[in-house]
Design a protein around this motif. Structure first.
Motif, PDB file in Angstrom:
ATOM      1  N   PRO A   1      78.431  95.056  81.900  1.00 57.99           N
ATOM      2  CA  PRO A   1      77.364  95.824  81.234  1.00 57.99           C
ATOM      3  C   PRO A   1      75.963  95.286  81.476  1.00 57.99           C
ATOM      4  O   PRO A   1      74.991  96.037  81.334  1.00 57.99           O
ATOM      5  CB  PRO A   1      77.739  95.719  79.751  1.00 57.99           C
ATOM      6  CG  PRO A   1      78.516  94.452  79.658  1.00 57.99           C
ATOM      7  CD  PRO A   1      79.301  94.370  80.934  1.00 57.99           C
ATOM      8  N   THR A   2      75.806  93.994  81.807  1.00 57.40           N
ATOM      9  CA  THR A   2      74.468  93.437  81.942  1.00 57.40           C
ATOM     10  C   THR A   2      73.939  93.485  83.370  1.00 57.40           C
ATOM     11  O   THR A   2      72.854  92.966  83.644  1.00 57.40           O
ATOM     12  CB  THR A   2      74.419  91.982  81.435  1.00 57.40           C
ATOM     13  OG1 THR A   2      75.374  91.201  82.165  1.00 57.40           O
ATOM     14  CG2 THR A   2      74.737  91.916  79.961  1.00 57.40           C
ATOM     15  N   ALA A   3      74.684  94.114  84.289  1.00 55.86           N
ATOM     16  CA  ALA A   3      74.205  94.240  85.668  1.00 55.86           C
ATOM     17  C   ALA A   3      72.894  95.026  85.675  1.00 55.86           C
ATOM     18  O   ALA A   3      72.817  96.140  85.161  1.00 55.86           O
ATOM     19  CB  ALA A   3      75.248  94.954  86.515  1.00 55.86           C
ATOM     20  N   GLY A   4      71.848  94.429  86.236  1.00 58.33           N
ATOM     21  CA  GLY A   4      70.558  95.101  86.319  1.00 58.33           C
ATOM     22  C   GLY A   4      69.642  94.850  85.142  1.00 58.33           C
ATOM     23  O   GLY A   4      68.485  95.282  85.159  1.00 58.33           O
ATOM     24  N   LEU A   5      70.128  94.179  84.092  1.00 59.57           N
ATOM     25  CA  LEU A   5      69.274  93.881  82.944  1.00 59.57           C
ATOM     26  C   LEU A   5      68.506  92.590  83.204  1.00 59.57           C
ATOM     27  O   LEU A   5      69.027  91.641  83.782  1.00 59.57           O
ATOM     28  CB  LEU A   5      70.107  93.732  81.669  1.00 59.57           C
ATOM     29  CG  LEU A   5      70.956  94.923  81.234  1.00 59.57           C
ATOM     30  CD1 LEU A   5      71.564  94.643  79.864  1.00 59.57           C
ATOM     31  CD2 LEU A   5      70.150  96.210  81.206  1.00 59.57           C
ATOM     32  N   ASP A   6      67.245  92.563  82.755  1.00 61.29           N
ATOM     33  CA  ASP A   6      66.471  91.338  82.911  1.00 61.29           C
ATOM     34  C   ASP A   6      66.846  90.356  81.794  1.00 61.29           C
ATOM     35  O   ASP A   6      67.572  90.718  80.854  1.00 61.29           O
ATOM     36  CB  ASP A   6      64.965  91.633  82.929  1.00 61.29           C
ATOM     37  CG  ASP A   6      64.426  92.215  81.631  1.00 61.29           C
ATOM     38  OD1 ASP A   6      64.919  91.842  80.538  1.00 61.29           O
ATOM     39  OD2 ASP A   6      63.498  93.051  81.686  1.00 61.29           O
TER      40      ASP A   6
ATOM     41  N   SER B   1      84.089  96.471  65.204  1.00 63.32           N
ATOM     42  CA  SER B   1      84.834  97.082  66.312  1.00 63.32           C
ATOM     43  C   SER B   1      85.481  96.019  67.189  1.00 63.32           C
ATOM     44  O   SER B   1      85.104  94.847  67.142  1.00 63.32           O
ATOM     45  CB  SER B   1      83.886  97.930  67.181  1.00 63.32           C
ATOM     46  OG  SER B   1      83.244  98.936  66.429  1.00 63.32           O
ATOM     47  N   THR B   2      86.433  96.458  67.984  1.00 62.41           N
ATOM     48  CA  THR B   2      87.004  95.603  69.022  1.00 62.41           C
ATOM     49  C   THR B   2      86.214  95.846  70.299  1.00 62.41           C
ATOM     50  O   THR B   2      86.246  96.948  70.851  1.00 62.41           O
ATOM     51  CB  THR B   2      88.486  95.924  69.255  1.00 62.41           C
ATOM     52  OG1 THR B   2      89.204  95.727  68.036  1.00 62.41           O
ATOM     53  CG2 THR B   2      89.078  95.042  70.348  1.00 62.41           C
ATOM     54  N   VAL B   3      85.485  94.835  70.735  1.00 67.27           N
ATOM     55  CA  VAL B   3      84.624  94.951  71.917  1.00 67.27           C
ATOM     56  C   VAL B   3      85.209  94.063  73.016  1.00 67.27           C
ATOM     57  O   VAL B   3      85.393  92.864  72.819  1.00 67.27           O
ATOM     58  CB  VAL B   3      83.178  94.524  71.608  1.00 67.27           C
ATOM     59  CG1 VAL B   3      82.289  94.726  72.827  1.00 67.27           C
ATOM     60  CG2 VAL B   3      82.636  95.289  70.401  1.00 67.27           C
ATOM     61  N   ILE B   4      85.497  94.660  74.159  1.00 66.15           N
ATOM     62  CA  ILE B   4      86.040  93.915  75.301  1.00 66.15           C
ATOM     63  C   ILE B   4      85.051  94.040  76.447  1.00 66.15           C
ATOM     64  O   ILE B   4      84.752  95.146  76.906  1.00 66.15           O
ATOM     65  CB  ILE B   4      87.428  94.445  75.698  1.00 66.15           C
ATOM     66  CG1 ILE B   4      88.390  94.373  74.505  1.00 66.15           C
ATOM     67  CG2 ILE B   4      87.989  93.648  76.874  1.00 66.15           C
ATOM     68  CD1 ILE B   4      89.755  94.999  74.766  1.00 66.15           C
ATOM     69  N   VAL B   5      84.538  92.899  76.893  1.00 65.29           N
ATOM     70  CA  VAL B   5      83.474  92.854  77.886  1.00 65.29           C
ATOM     71  C   VAL B   5      83.972  92.130  79.130  1.00 65.29           C
ATOM     72  O   VAL B   5      84.304  90.949  79.073  1.00 65.29           O
ATOM     73  CB  VAL B   5      82.228  92.118  77.341  1.00 65.29           C
ATOM     74  CG1 VAL B   5      81.080  92.214  78.346  1.00 65.29           C
ATOM     75  CG2 VAL B   5      81.804  92.683  76.000  1.00 65.29           C
ATOM     76  N   SER B   6      84.010  92.827  80.251  1.00 67.68           N
ATOM     77  CA  SER B   6      84.333  92.203  81.523  1.00 67.68           C
ATOM     78  C   SER B   6      83.033  91.785  82.194  1.00 67.68           C
ATOM     79  O   SER B   6      82.108  92.597  82.331  1.00 67.68           O
ATOM     80  CB  SER B   6      85.087  93.192  82.420  1.00 67.68           C
ATOM     81  OG  SER B   6      85.237  92.681  83.727  1.00 67.68           O
ATOM     82  N   THR B   7      82.951  90.528  82.615  1.00 62.65           N
ATOM     83  CA  THR B   7      81.693  90.041  83.184  1.00 62.65           C
ATOM     84  C   THR B   7      81.944  88.857  84.106  1.00 62.65           C
ATOM     85  O   THR B   7      82.966  88.169  84.016  1.00 62.65           O
ATOM     86  CB  THR B   7      80.720  89.624  82.060  1.00 62.65           C
ATOM     87  OG1 THR B   7      79.498  89.174  82.642  1.00 62.65           O
ATOM     88  CG2 THR B   7      81.305  88.521  81.201  1.00 62.65           C
TER      89      THR B   7
ATOM     90  N   LEU C   1      86.788  87.076  81.749  1.00 66.39           N
ATOM     91  CA  LEU C   1      86.187  86.352  82.861  1.00 66.39           C
ATOM     92  C   LEU C   1      87.164  86.269  84.018  1.00 66.39           C
ATOM     93  O   LEU C   1      88.373  86.368  83.831  1.00 66.39           O
ATOM     94  CB  LEU C   1      85.806  84.932  82.428  1.00 66.39           C
ATOM     95  CG  LEU C   1      84.555  84.738  81.572  1.00 66.39           C
ATOM     96  CD1 LEU C   1      84.451  83.278  81.139  1.00 66.39           C
ATOM     97  CD2 LEU C   1      83.306  85.159  82.327  1.00 66.39           C
ATOM     98  N   GLY C   2      86.622  86.032  85.206  1.00 62.92           N
ATOM     99  CA  GLY C   2      87.478  85.822  86.362  1.00 62.92           C
ATOM    100  C   GLY C   2      86.762  86.212  87.628  1.00 62.92           C
ATOM    101  O   GLY C   2      85.792  86.973  87.603  1.00 62.92           O
ATOM    102  N   PRO C   3      87.211  85.694  88.752  1.00 63.98           N
ATOM    103  CA  PRO C   3      86.582  86.029  90.031  1.00 63.98           C
ATOM    104  C   PRO C   3      86.875  87.466  90.437  1.00 63.98           C
ATOM    105  O   PRO C   3      87.670  88.163  89.799  1.00 63.98           O
ATOM    106  CB  PRO C   3      87.233  85.036  91.003  1.00 63.98           C
ATOM    107  CG  PRO C   3      88.555  84.727  90.392  1.00 63.98           C
ATOM    108  CD  PRO C   3      88.340  84.762  88.903  1.00 63.98           C
TER     109      PRO C   3
END
Length: 266
Positions: free
Chosen positions: A163-168, A186-192, A35-37
């Motif tokens: 990854p969720t940009a554009g998803l409803d 798995s090791t999952v790293i999600v920037s959002t 997370l972060g600006p």
């Protein structure tokens, strides 16, 4: 748990701008939220971990390989999945052809790749569009194709940038469930930017600000900080208030000259 991703003193500079400032982090199996600006350094970190950008200084180790060398990068790339904020694709390809092309780049065998492509496309809810040309899909569907290509090789490390940009909303709920499933092995790293996605899907959260780690802990511990700040008008729910509280504290410390590196809270 065994560490699969480790960075030590990671620094990235773009001309006169420092995107990452001597960051130390490690990740293991699970779903980790970044997370972060804007400008916090999240994308710079993801790009270095994906081996598409080189650090200015520091050491990066993925799956036991130092990626500073060509041999290490080559070995790791077969076991990585990566979705950038904006990914390129051949619009004339069908979904099957595009995801299959990525499987080929990952050096999957032909026999394994065909089944893996169908499985990845089904997991993102596009089985009925697998033979549709990518250019004919909606923006949200194209994003799901991007997720499919990132998971086609069943990666040991999966890196997802917004990854969720554009998803409803319904698709985001399904995606969170997929993340939780993938994070079991798995090791999952999600920037959002979406705090609610982190709260729903992640086992750990790292909050970055100005190229440094401002906070690290569980979503529940971040929400606890927000509950303590409930009287302040800085968010609509505890985890949002926790996010805002950490940023305010970190910025205040930086302004006072007391932030020497990373502030970690667990």
């Amino acid at each position: 748990m065994t560490t699969t991703v480790s960075v030590d003193g990671l620094t990235v500079r773009h001309r006169r701008t420092t995107a990452l400032d001597a960051v130390d982090l490690d990740f293991a199996t699970g779903v980790h939220g970044l997370l972060g600006p804007n400008g916090a350094g999240k994308t710079s970190l993801i790009r270095v971990l994906a081996t598409v950008a080189a650090p200015t200084a520091g050491r990066v180790e993925l799956l036991g390989h130092d990626v500073a060398g060509h041999a290490g990068r080559t070995a790791v790339r077969r076991r990585l999945g990566y979705l950038p904020q904006e990914f390129g694709f051949y619009p004339g390809f069908t979904v099957r052809e595009f995801v299959g092309y990525v499987a080929w780049l990952k050096e999957m065998s032909g026999a394994d790749a065909a089944a893996a492509v169908e499985r990845a496309v089904a997991r993102v809810g596009l089985a009925d569009r697998i033979d549709t040309k990518v250019r004919r899909l909606s923006g949200g569907m194209v994003r799901r194709v991007g997720i499919a290509q990132a998971i086609v090789n069943a990666p040991d490390v999966l890196l997802l940038d917004e990854p969720t940009a554009g998803l409803d909303p319904e698709q985001r709920v399904d995606f969170r469930a997929l993340l939780r499933e993938l994070g079991t092995t798995s090791t999952v790293i999600v920037s959002t930017h979406l705090v609610e996605d982190v709260a729903a899907a992640c086992t750990e959260v790292t909050l970055m600000e100005s190229g440094r780690v401002a906070y690290r802990g569980t979503p529940a511990s971040l929400a606890e900080l927000g509950e303590a700040a409930e009287a302040e008008d800085i968010g609509d729910n505890p985890i949002e208030r926790g996010y805002a509280t950490v940023l305010r504290r970190h910025r205040a410390g930086a302004a006072a000259g007391t932030v020497a590196g990373t502030e970690v809270s667990r």
